[in-house]
Design an enzyme around this catalytic site. Structure first.
Site, short mmCIF file in Angstrom:
data_model
loop_
_atom_site.label_atom_id
_atom_site.label_comp_id
_atom_site.label_asym_id
_atom_site.label_seq_id
_atom_site.Cartn_x
_atom_site.Cartn_y
_atom_site.Cartn_z
N HIS A 89 0.82 -1.23 0.00
CA HIS A 89 0.00 0.00 0.00
C HIS A 89 0.85 1.27 0.00
CE1 HIS A 89 -3.67 -2.21 0.43
NE2 HIS A 89 -3.35 -2.70 1.61
ZN LIG Z 1 -4.19 -7.15 2.77
#
Ligand SMILES: [Zn+2]
Length: 291
Positions: free
Chosen positions: A139
């Site tokens: 992320h």
């Molecule tokens: Zn995840």
């Protein structure tokens, strides 16, 4: 040639926030499970000290200089120094709603990236390398920590491989969530393929098919998807992509949060489903003679 090397960063236990789900037990249980299941493993310990990466493997010590420079392949310099400074000065806190840091986080996060970079040098001795490292990375964007991730471990490795003249790098991301950071960092690199299965809609909000291009392959699935959905994608579609892309190397973001017992994701994949995905990836690696 030994088949499997496991790299891990023991310092990860210092990246810890009481009762947070991204916690040291994730790595501890994986290492225990691997030792229990496989007897012929090699383990390598990764440390970042005095701006150098040190890897203790069997009886050897491998040292990599200037490891911080590798971070700049994927991240903005200002962001890297921001993380370094905030860990040193504030020592404890949050970088976004759910991404904590401690005074050790910078060091531990560099070790996680470093384990990936050192893998490149160790591939001559091992067919497969499994990096069991924390914090996670997919992320993390060029300039933002999010979703428990500080630096993008896999995107940094992919960019590094490009620099080493390896072409056609195929990233498979089977984590339950879309790897928005990985996609962002490799979006303009046509020689890096990014293939992701993830539940959609859901965190982090990206990963629709509208974002796809000739080297980005998002395959969003319904949040309550079970094994059958993944059998079809990994049994058929993935191989057809390999046929057309002809990759030279496979990198995998292995997010086991697709499992039905994961407490924070809605997917319903069983152990059999995960085994199927891993078998398929291994079979493709063997069929196309890839690392
Ligand atoms: Zn995840």
């Amino acid at each position: 040639m030994s088949k499997l090397l496991v790299l891990y960063n023991p310092d990860h236990i210092n990246h810890f926030w009481q009762s947070h789900v991204e916690r040291p037990e994730r790595v501890v249980s994986l290492l225990e499970g691997l030792s229990f299941a496989l007897s012929s493993l090699h383990f390598g310990k990764v440390y970042f000290e005095n701006e150098k990466l040190k890897v203790f493997l069997n009886k050897d010590l491998i040292v990599l200089e200037d490891i911080e420079n590798f971070l700049y392949l994927a991240h903005e310099k200002d962001y890297v120094s921001y993380i370094k400074t905030i860990c040193m000065e504030k020592k404890l806190g949050f970088l976004d709603l759910d991404t904590y840091f401690t005074s050790y986080t910078y060091k531990v996060a560099v070790e996680a990236v470093g384990a990936n970079i050192i893998s490149y040098y160790l591939l001559k001795d091992y067919k497969y390398i499994f990096n069991v490292v924390r914090p996670p990375g997919h992320h993390a964007t060029k300039n933002k920590a999010m979703g428990f991730c500080i630096f993008n471990n896999i995107a940094t490795l992919a960019k590094f491989l490009l620099k080493e003249n390896i072409r056609k790098i195929f990233i498979i991301d089977f984590d339950a969530h879309h790897g928005n950071g990985t996609q962002e960092i490799v979006y303009n690199d046509r020689d890096i393929y990014y293939f992701s299965t993830h539940f959609y809609p859901g965190y982090p909000g990206t990963g629709s098919k509208d974002e796809n291009n000739e080297h980005i392959f998002n395959v969003p699935v319904d949040p309550d998807s079970s094994d059958e959905v993944f059998f079809n994608i990994y049994g058929n579609y993935l191989e057809s992509l390999f046929e057309s892309c002809k990759p030279e190397i496979i990198l995998v973001s292995a997010g086991f949060d697709i499992h039905e017992l994961d407490p924070i994701t809605p997917l319903k994949v069983s152990y059999k489903g995960i085994e199927f995905i891993l078998e398929k990836i291994k079979n493709l690696a063997e069929k196309y003679n890839l690392k």
